[in-house]
Design a protein around this motif. Structure first.
Motif, PDB file in Angstrom:
ATOM      1  N   UNK A 113     -18.651 -43.339  -4.016  1.00 20.65           N
ATOM      2  CA  UNK A 113     -18.936 -42.758  -5.338  1.00 20.65           C
ATOM      3  C   UNK A 113     -18.591 -41.275  -5.403  1.00 20.65           C
ATOM      4  N   UNK A 114     -17.581 -40.856  -4.679  1.00 19.87           N
ATOM      5  CA  UNK A 114     -17.228 -39.435  -4.691  1.00 19.87           C
ATOM      6  C   UNK A 114     -16.871 -38.889  -6.074  1.00 19.87           C
ATOM      7  N   UNK A 115     -16.317 -39.709  -6.991  1.00 23.46           N
ATOM      8  CA  UNK A 115     -16.062 -39.145  -8.335  1.00 23.46           C
ATOM      9  C   UNK A 115     -17.319 -38.639  -9.031  1.00 23.46           C
ATOM     10  N   UNK A 116     -18.495 -39.071  -8.559  1.00 20.42           N
ATOM     11  CA  UNK A 116     -19.745 -38.663  -9.209  1.00 20.42           C
ATOM     12  C   UNK A 116     -20.252 -37.316  -8.700  1.00 20.42           C
ATOM     13  N   UNK A 117     -19.444 -36.592  -7.943  1.00 16.49           N
ATOM     14  CA  UNK A 117     -19.898 -35.313  -7.385  1.00 16.49           C
ATOM     15  C   UNK A 117     -20.255 -34.318  -8.496  1.00 16.49           C
ATOM     16  N   UNK A 118     -19.518 -34.336  -9.584  1.00 15.98           N
ATOM     17  CA  UNK A 118     -19.839 -33.443 -10.691  1.00 15.98           C
ATOM     18  C   UNK A 118     -21.194 -33.749 -11.296  1.00 15.98           C
ATOM     19  N   UNK A 119     -21.503 -35.043 -11.346  1.00 14.65           N
ATOM     20  CA  UNK A 119     -22.827 -35.455 -11.838  1.00 14.65           C
ATOM     21  C   UNK A 119     -23.925 -34.884 -10.943  1.00 14.65           C
ATOM     22  N   UNK A 120     -23.698 -34.977  -9.635  1.00 15.80           N
ATOM     23  CA  UNK A 120     -24.677 -34.470  -8.674  1.00 15.80           C
ATOM     24  C   UNK A 120     -24.917 -32.978  -8.883  1.00 15.80           C
ATOM     25  N   UNK A 121     -23.865 -32.216  -9.085  1.00 14.96           N
ATOM     26  CA  UNK A 121     -24.022 -30.772  -9.278  1.00 14.96           C
ATOM     27  C   UNK A 121     -24.806 -30.473 -10.548  1.00 14.96           C
ATOM     28  N   UNK A 122     -24.459 -31.154 -11.634  1.00  8.88           N
ATOM     29  CA  UNK A 122     -25.130 -30.894 -12.913  1.00  8.88           C
ATOM     30  C   UNK A 122     -26.611 -31.210 -12.847  1.00  8.88           C
ATOM     31  N   UNK A 123     -26.981 -32.241 -12.109  1.00  6.34           N
ATOM     32  CA  UNK A 123     -28.384 -32.649 -12.087  1.00  6.34           C
ATOM     33  C   UNK A 123     -29.176 -31.912 -10.999  1.00  6.34           C
ATOM     34  N   UNK A 124     -28.667 -31.899  -9.768  1.00  6.97           N
ATOM     35  CA  UNK A 124     -29.433 -31.318  -8.654  1.00  6.97           C
ATOM     36  C   UNK A 124     -29.564 -29.805  -8.793  1.00  6.97           C
ATOM     37  N   UNK A 125     -28.441 -29.142  -9.072  1.00  4.38           N
ATOM     38  CA  UNK A 125     -28.507 -27.679  -9.184  1.00  4.38           C
ATOM     39  C   UNK A 125     -29.376 -27.251 -10.358  1.00  4.38           C
ATOM     40  N   UNK A 126     -29.227 -27.928 -11.488  1.00  2.00           N
ATOM     41  CA  UNK A 126     -29.945 -27.503 -12.686  1.00  2.00           C
ATOM     42  C   UNK A 126     -31.434 -27.786 -12.584  1.00  2.00           C
ATOM     43  N   UNK A 127     -31.767 -28.979 -12.176  1.00  2.00           N
ATOM     44  CA  UNK A 127     -33.169 -29.380 -12.241  1.00  2.00           C
ATOM     45  C   UNK A 127     -33.995 -28.898 -11.058  1.00  2.00           C
ATOM     46  N   UNK A 128     -33.414 -28.781  -9.868  1.00  2.00           N
ATOM     47  CA  UNK A 128     -34.227 -28.496  -8.696  1.00  2.00           C
ATOM     48  C   UNK A 128     -33.780 -27.270  -7.898  1.00  2.00           C
ATOM     49  N   UNK A 129     -32.530 -27.284  -7.473  1.00  2.00           N
ATOM     50  CA  UNK A 129     -32.143 -26.293  -6.466  1.00  2.00           C
ATOM     51  C   UNK A 129     -32.139 -24.865  -6.996  1.00  2.00           C
ATOM     52  N   UNK A 130     -31.486 -24.642  -8.126  1.00  2.00           N
ATOM     53  CA  UNK A 130     -31.368 -23.270  -8.634  1.00  2.00           C
ATOM     54  C   UNK A 130     -32.729 -22.649  -8.952  1.00  2.00           C
ATOM     55  N   UNK A 131     -33.665 -23.359  -9.619  1.00  2.00           N
ATOM     56  CA  UNK A 131     -34.984 -22.737  -9.842  1.00  2.00           C
ATOM     57  C   UNK A 131     -35.723 -22.430  -8.548  1.00  2.00           C
ATOM     58  N   UNK A 132     -35.651 -23.344  -7.570  1.00  2.43           N
ATOM     59  CA  UNK A 132     -36.357 -23.104  -6.306  1.00  2.43           C
ATOM     60  C   UNK A 132     -35.782 -21.906  -5.563  1.00  2.43           C
ATOM     61  N   UNK A 133     -34.466 -21.836  -5.512  1.00  5.99           N
ATOM     62  CA  UNK A 133     -33.839 -20.698  -4.818  1.00  5.99           C
ATOM     63  C   UNK A 133     -34.201 -19.385  -5.512  1.00  5.99           C
ATOM     64  N   UNK A 134     -34.197 -19.382  -6.838  1.00  6.41           N
ATOM     65  CA  UNK A 134     -34.566 -18.162  -7.568  1.00  6.41           C
ATOM     66  C   UNK A 134     -36.011 -17.775  -7.283  1.00  6.41           C
TER      67      UNK A 134
END
Length: 286
Positions: free
Chosen positions: A100-121
């Motif tokens: 499912x490598x074509x779904x990498x963009x989906x992973x970025x939009x969901x993981x970075x937005x919802x979890x990773x970026x707020x936690x890192x900040x």
């Protein structure tokens, strides 16, 4: 007449009740401090505008003592970029195992937005800004500067704590957006440049899943984290005791407490915003 075992049991019970009482008193002091600090924010925006503006500049871009070596904006950008690079590399590898490598963009939009970026900040604010607040207020406490403010009829809590909280609210929005941009950029570089996936496929799924509502909720998370970090670190600094060594211990306790509070708050907000079964309307998953 009660024997030694009975007296030992009574002493143990008395210590437990005394410990519970001390815990309740500490909780009450901390809750009162937080409520007073939050309620005073509108007042300081009117009466201490210059002080708030100076704090905003220090938080964002740094100044001589508190942020020697650079402001928070550089720290958040660097931490977000590195963390999201790992998301791109490891996420791509995991998706590759199931084709499912074509779904990498989906992973970025969901993981970075919802979890990773707020936690890192949140963690970056705690490590960079929060510890500075604790050290500043702790130094003022042990040198009797806070008592001096009170003796001059200046309410120290609004002037020192609520102004920092207002500055954190104002600063976190642009800081967080910089961190979020770094997260998106890093994941795309890791997937498209390093792993060699098609940029068009990546962008299609990224734009398909990235929604304005998710970005707004993600920003709300960052604002809440900024409030938690400021309250926890200012409390430990405001009530620091024991000289310079005590200030150091207070900074360590505040950092541990704020990181635990951030992770707990993140879990609660995630459940509140997206529930136990997050929906993906763009893919028809509800």
């Amino acid at each position: 007449m009660a024997g030694p075992p009975a007296r030992a049991v009574r002493r143990g019970s008395a210590r437990r009740w005394r410990g519970l009482g001390d815990l309740l008193v500490a909780f009450g002091v901390q809750a009162t401090f937080h409520v007073r600090a939050v309620l005073a924010v509108p007042r300081v925006l009117v009466h201490y505008r210059r002080h708030v503006a100076r704090q905003v500049a220090e938080i964002s871009f740094g100044s001589a003592s508190l942020f020697a070596g650079g402001g928070t904006i550089g720290v958040i950008f660097a931490m977000s970029f590195v963390a999201s690079t790992q998301v791109g590399l490891e996420g791509y590898r995991g998706l590759d195992l199931i084709g499912l490598t074509p779904m990498s963009g989906l992973m970025s939009a969901m993981v970075n937005t919802r979890e990773l970026a707020p936690l890192v900040a949140g963690v970056a604010l705690a490590a960079k800004v929060g510890t500075g607040f604790t050290a500043q207020l702790g130094a003022m406490r042990i040198s009797d500067e806070i008592d001096a403010l009170e003796s001059m009829a200046v309410r120290s809590l609004p002037f020192l704590v609520s102004t920092r909280m207002a500055a954190a609210f104002i600063s976190v929005v642009p800081l967080y957006l910089v961190g979020l941009f770094a997260s998106y950029l890093a994941t795309r570089v890791a997937v498209v440049v390093v792993q060699g996936q098609s940029g068009g496929t990546y962008d299609f799924y990224f734009q398909l899943l990235l929604s304005p509502s998710d970005v707004a909720l993600s920003l709300a998370k960052a604002v809440v984290f900024a409030m938690v970090v400021t309250l926890v670190h200012c409390f430990y600094g405001y009530y620091a005791t024991g000289g310079p060594e005590g200030v150091g211990r207070a900074a360590g306790r505040a950092l541990r407490a704020s990181i635990v509070a951030i992770t707990f708050t993140d879990m609660v907000l995630t459940l509140l915003f997206w529930g136990l079964s997050p929906s993906l309307p763009a893919l028809g998953v509800r």
